[in-house]
Design a protein around this motif. Sequence first.
Motif, PDB file in Angstrom:
ATOM      1  N   ALA A 244       0.824  -1.216   0.000  1.00  0.00           N
ATOM      2  CA  ALA A 244       0.000   0.000   0.000  1.00  0.00           C
ATOM      3  C   ALA A 244       0.857   1.264   0.000  1.00  0.00           C
ATOM      4  N   GLY A 245       2.186   1.096   0.027  1.00  0.00           N
ATOM      5  CA  GLY A 245       3.086   2.245  -0.014  1.00  0.00           C
ATOM      6  C   GLY A 245       3.453   2.829   1.328  1.00  0.00           C
ATOM      7  N   ASP A 246       3.015   2.219   2.414  1.00  0.00           N
ATOM      8  CA  ASP A 246       3.319   2.719   3.760  1.00  0.00           C
ATOM      9  C   ASP A 246       4.572   2.002   4.263  1.00  0.00           C
ATOM     10  N   PHE A 247       5.716   2.428   3.774  1.00  0.00           N
ATOM     11  CA  PHE A 247       6.948   1.720   4.071  1.00  0.00           C
ATOM     12  C   PHE A 247       7.450   1.978   5.498  1.00  0.00           C
ATOM     13  N   LYS A 248       7.107   3.115   6.070  1.00  0.00           N
ATOM     14  CA  LYS A 248       7.500   3.372   7.457  1.00  0.00           C
ATOM     15  C   LYS A 248       6.875   2.335   8.383  1.00  0.00           C
ATOM     16  N   THR A 249       5.579   2.127   8.246  1.00  0.00           N
ATOM     17  CA  THR A 249       4.896   1.110   9.063  1.00  0.00           C
ATOM     18  C   THR A 249       5.420  -0.276   8.749  1.00  0.00           C
ATOM     19  N   ALA A 250       5.623  -0.558   7.467  1.00  0.00           N
ATOM     20  CA  ALA A 250       6.100  -1.882   7.051  1.00  0.00           C
ATOM     21  C   ALA A 250       7.439  -2.197   7.698  1.00  0.00           C
ATOM     22  N   HIS A 251       8.362  -1.241   7.709  1.00  0.00           N
ATOM     23  CA  HIS A 251       9.677  -1.478   8.304  1.00  0.00           C
ATOM     24  C   HIS A 251       9.577  -1.674   9.815  1.00  0.00           C
ATOM     25  N   GLN A 252       8.705  -0.929  10.455  1.00  0.00           N
ATOM     26  CA  GLN A 252       8.540  -1.084  11.906  1.00  0.00           C
ATOM     27  C   GLN A 252       8.050  -2.491  12.243  1.00  0.00           C
ATOM     28  N   ILE A 253       7.062  -2.955  11.495  1.00  0.00           N
ATOM     29  CA  ILE A 253       6.514  -4.289  11.750  1.00  0.00           C
ATOM     30  C   ILE A 253       7.554  -5.361  11.433  1.00  0.00           C
ATOM     31  N   SER A 254       8.221  -5.216  10.283  1.00  0.00           N
ATOM     32  CA  SER A 254       9.212  -6.213   9.888  1.00  0.00           C
ATOM     33  C   SER A 254      10.345  -6.307  10.903  1.00  0.00           C
ATOM     34  N   THR A 255      10.834  -5.170  11.384  1.00  0.00           N
ATOM     35  CA  THR A 255      11.921  -5.170  12.357  1.00  0.00           C
ATOM     36  C   THR A 255      11.519  -5.889  13.645  1.00  0.00           C
ATOM     37  N   SER A 256      10.244  -5.814  14.002  1.00  0.00           N
ATOM     38  CA  SER A 256       9.785  -6.468  15.226  1.00  0.00           C
ATOM     39  C   SER A 256       9.897  -7.990  15.135  1.00  0.00           C
ATOM     40  N   LEU A 257      10.044  -8.517  13.919  1.00  0.00           N
ATOM     41  CA  LEU A 257      10.183  -9.960  13.725  1.00  0.00           C
ATOM     42  C   LEU A 257      11.622 -10.439  13.842  1.00  0.00           C
ATOM     43  N   ASP A 258      12.569  -9.534  14.020  1.00  0.00           N
ATOM     44  CA  ASP A 258      13.976  -9.938  14.081  1.00  0.00           C
ATOM     45  C   ASP A 258      14.259 -10.992  15.161  1.00  0.00           C
ATOM     46  N   PRO A 259      13.660 -10.897  16.365  1.00  0.00           N
ATOM     47  CA  PRO A 259      13.916 -11.957  17.358  1.00  0.00           C
ATOM     48  C   PRO A 259      13.424 -13.334  16.902  1.00  0.00           C
ATOM     49  N   VAL A 260      12.342 -13.364  16.141  1.00  0.00           N
ATOM     50  CA  VAL A 260      11.835 -14.641  15.631  1.00  0.00           C
ATOM     51  C   VAL A 260      12.794 -15.191  14.578  1.00  0.00           C
ATOM     52  N   ARG A 261      13.215 -14.318  13.676  1.00  0.00           N
ATOM     53  CA  ARG A 261      14.174 -14.744  12.643  1.00  0.00           C
ATOM     54  C   ARG A 261      15.445 -15.284  13.283  1.00  0.00           C
ATOM     55  N   GLN A 262      15.932 -14.579  14.287  1.00  0.00           N
ATOM     56  CA  GLN A 262      17.173 -14.988  14.948  1.00  0.00           C
ATOM     57  C   GLN A 262      16.994 -16.305  15.687  1.00  0.00           C
ATOM     58  N   ALA A 263      15.836 -16.514  16.291  1.00  0.00           N
ATOM     59  CA  ALA A 263      15.581 -17.774  17.003  1.00  0.00           C
ATOM     60  C   ALA A 263      15.643 -18.955  16.045  1.00  0.00           C
ATOM     61  N   ILE A 264      15.116 -18.774  14.846  1.00  0.00           N
ATOM     62  CA  ILE A 264      15.151 -19.844  13.851  1.00  0.00           C
ATOM     63  C   ILE A 264      16.573 -20.069  13.350  1.00  0.00           C
ATOM     64  N   LYS A 265      17.234 -18.991  12.950  1.00  0.00           N
ATOM     65  CA  LYS A 265      18.568 -19.123  12.356  1.00  0.00           C
ATOM     66  C   LYS A 265      19.591 -19.651  13.351  1.00  0.00           C
ATOM     67  N   SER A 266      19.499 -19.227  14.602  1.00  0.00           N
ATOM     68  CA  SER A 266      20.520 -19.595  15.587  1.00  0.00           C
ATOM     69  C   SER A 266      20.406 -21.033  16.063  1.00  0.00           C
ATOM     70  N   THR A 267      19.262 -21.662  15.821  1.00  0.00           N
ATOM     71  CA  THR A 267      19.076 -23.034  16.312  1.00  0.00           C
ATOM     72  C   THR A 267      18.998 -24.066  15.193  1.00  0.00           C
ATOM     73  N   LYS A 268      19.068 -23.629  13.930  1.00  0.00           N
ATOM     74  CA  LYS A 268      18.928 -24.548  12.795  1.00  0.00           C
ATOM     75  C   LYS A 268      20.268 -25.204  12.476  1.00  0.00           C
ATOM     76  N   PRO A 269      20.430 -26.504  12.731  1.00  0.00           N
ATOM     77  CA  PRO A 269      21.683 -27.179  12.397  1.00  0.00           C
ATOM     78  C   PRO A 269      21.907 -27.165  10.886  1.00  0.00           C
ATOM     79  N   ALA A 270      23.131 -26.934  10.469  1.00  0.00           N
ATOM     80  CA  ALA A 270      23.437 -26.779   9.046  1.00  0.00           C
ATOM     81  C   ALA A 270      23.024 -27.998   8.219  1.00  0.00           C
ATOM     82  N   GLY A 271      23.093 -29.178   8.824  1.00  0.00           N
ATOM     83  CA  GLY A 271      22.770 -30.387   8.073  1.00  0.00           C
ATOM     84  C   GLY A 271      21.352 -30.886   8.269  1.00  0.00           C
ATOM     85  N   LYS A 272      20.516 -30.110   8.991  1.00  0.00           N
ATOM     86  CA  LYS A 272      19.177 -30.598   9.314  1.00  0.00           C
ATOM     87  C   LYS A 272      18.103 -29.522   9.111  1.00  0.00           C
ATOM     88  N   PRO A 273      18.136 -28.791   8.014  1.00  0.00           N
ATOM     89  CA  PRO A 273      17.166 -27.698   7.856  1.00  0.00           C
ATOM     90  C   PRO A 273      15.725 -28.175   7.805  1.00  0.00           C
TER      91      PRO A 273
END
Length: 317
Positions: A244-273
């Motif tokens: 919808a073109g509201d990139f300020k809101t979009a970035h705020q919401i997306s940034t709030s997901l960083d802890p979720v992204r990190q939780a997935i990436k930090s615990t995913k074994p390289a050989g067991k995705p």
Amino acid sequence: MKYQKADAKAYAKEHMRGIWAAALNPFEADGAFNEAGLRSNIRHWIDDLEIAGLFIAGKQGEFWAMSLEERKRNMEIAVDECGAKAATIMSASDQNVDTVLDLGRHAQNIGADYIVVHAPMLSFCHDRDEVLHNYYRHLCDNLDIGIAMWSHPDSGYLMAPETCARIAELPNIVAIKYSVPREMYVRLTQMVGDKIQVSTSLEDDWLRNIEELGWDLYLCSSPPYQLQTATDRRMHEYTQAALAGDFKTAHQISTSLDPVRQAIKSTKPAGKPTAHGKYWQELLGQVGGHVRFPMLELTQAEKDATRQAFEGCGLRP
């Protein structure tokens, strides 16, 4: 099919939009395909998360470990469950071109929206442009359904943007899932314009690609149903804000997901995705299940670490 072959590009440009997810397939401990589990997941993904389309029987779905009949059944279940609420793109990828055509015709016959076919392994071949054009031209000559290219490192090489742009001229080539470095898919986007849909599977870049490249299709991986729950649909929300073109809101919401992204990436074994993805689904209340041989299952220690990260990531149940 919902369109004629000559209209495939126009149909995809109008309808192939939004967030599409690549389905993991739930298998039982004995390797059996858990059809009821898949149906349950699809209902959640469509009804609760409002995912616009599903990528079926691809690498996430362990297609290489499934029989031809299982792959066809996988497609049938998805078409049946998606109905008119969501679209489908079926992986017809295989080294044997007759198998690709068989799966492509099956997808056509059951009412799938599109198929995707990854670039084949090409032993001893270094000048690939003509070979790849000939390959996709053969598929277009023999199928009516819209076809998406798919280039990723597992083929042993990456399709050059110039090669992809040439193939994009074929009548029923409608998209590409381009799992390549960003500079390559940026160049291809600039080369093809609105002729086909260009997308990549990295959720980290999705918002940036909407904003900078004008993309309106996420095609596709597992984040749409791993970063979200029925009551916490932040990927959907930031996508809608960005479109919808509201990139300020979009970035705020997306940034709030960083802890979720990190939780997935930090615990995913390289050989067991795949096993990790399925266990994360189980933590979300979805049907995860087992992987098929030769993929490895998570150890209990790996599960414990994943659960601890999941419980602290802030994803609302």
